[in-house]
Enzyme design. Structure first.
Site, mmCIF file in Angstrom:
data_model
loop_
_atom_site.group_PDB
_atom_site.id
_atom_site.type_symbol
_atom_site.label_atom_id
_atom_site.label_comp_id
_atom_site.label_asym_id
_atom_site.label_seq_id
_atom_site.Cartn_x
_atom_site.Cartn_y
_atom_site.Cartn_z
ATOM 1 N N HIS A 72 38.530 16.779 -57.821
ATOM 2 C CA HIS A 72 37.430 17.680 -57.871
ATOM 3 C C HIS A 72 37.366 18.365 -59.150
ATOM 4 O O HIS A 72 38.670 18.750 -59.622
ATOM 5 C CB HIS A 72 37.118 18.148 -56.740
ATOM 6 N N GLU A 74 36.994 21.585 -59.509
ATOM 7 C CA GLU A 74 37.505 22.992 -59.067
ATOM 8 C C GLU A 74 39.130 22.769 -59.264
ATOM 9 O O GLU A 74 39.845 23.776 -59.800
ATOM 10 C CB GLU A 74 37.340 23.716 -57.945
ATOM 11 N N CYS A 100 33.761 21.821 -52.116
ATOM 12 C CA CYS A 100 34.308 21.249 -50.708
ATOM 13 C C CYS A 100 35.215 22.246 -50.039
ATOM 14 O O CYS A 100 35.626 23.380 -50.657
ATOM 15 C CB CYS A 100 34.775 20.018 -50.922
ATOM 16 N N CYS A 103 38.727 22.257 -51.671
ATOM 17 C CA CYS A 103 38.826 23.116 -53.168
ATOM 18 C C CYS A 103 38.318 24.595 -52.902
ATOM 19 O O CYS A 103 38.934 25.361 -53.822
ATOM 20 C CB CYS A 103 37.576 22.459 -54.071
#
Length: 145
Positions: A72, A74, A100, A103
């Site tokens: 992801h 992040e 999410c 993250c």
């Protein structure tokens, strides 16, 4: 008369949107920018592990409706900071879609105190965790949350 300059929040979110254009997962393009004192510390976008095939080339590796081939945005921004020895404690992150839960927890444990996001994405639990951890969530999108 001179044009009005955009504010800092819009400036950094615009950069996050540009970073998202580097994404290699066509299911969702997400960009992240970590900032402290109006200085960019790190950026990240969702994409495959370094040196491995991208979703755009190899297809998606799906698990319970999520593509797990990608890292992801992040997490990639945090990893990029760590790889380059950049301290991100007491910083903010601008993300084109809300993180999410995993993250979000990663960002909070790294000392990110504010998460600016443009689109709310999937997981309402980040609101509860943010309140418990003292991390501010700031919605910057246009649609209703």
């Amino acid at each position: 008369m001179a044009e009005q300059r955009i504010d800092w929040h819009d400036y950094f979110m615009n950069i996050a949107e540009q970073v998202a254009t580097r994404s290699t997962c066509d299911r969702k393009h997400v960009g992240a920018v970590i900032v402290r004192d109006r200085t960019i510390l790190s950026t990240g976008y969702n994409g495959s592990l370094r040196g491995t095939p991208h979703c755009d080339d190899a297809g998606h590796d799906m698990d319970h409706g999520h593509c797990v081939r990608t890292v992801h945005a992040e997490a990639n921004a945090v990893a990029q900071a760590a790889k380059n020895g950049v301290q991100i404690d007491n910083s903010e992150i601008y993300v084109t879609a809300s993180p999410c839960l995993n993250c979000f927890k990663l960002a909070a444990n790294c000392g990110i105190h504010t998460v600016y996001y443009k689109e709310f994405y999937r997981d309402e639990r980040i609101k509860t965790y943010a309140a418990e951890a003292g991390v501010e969530l700031v919605y910057m999108g246009e649609e209703k949350v």
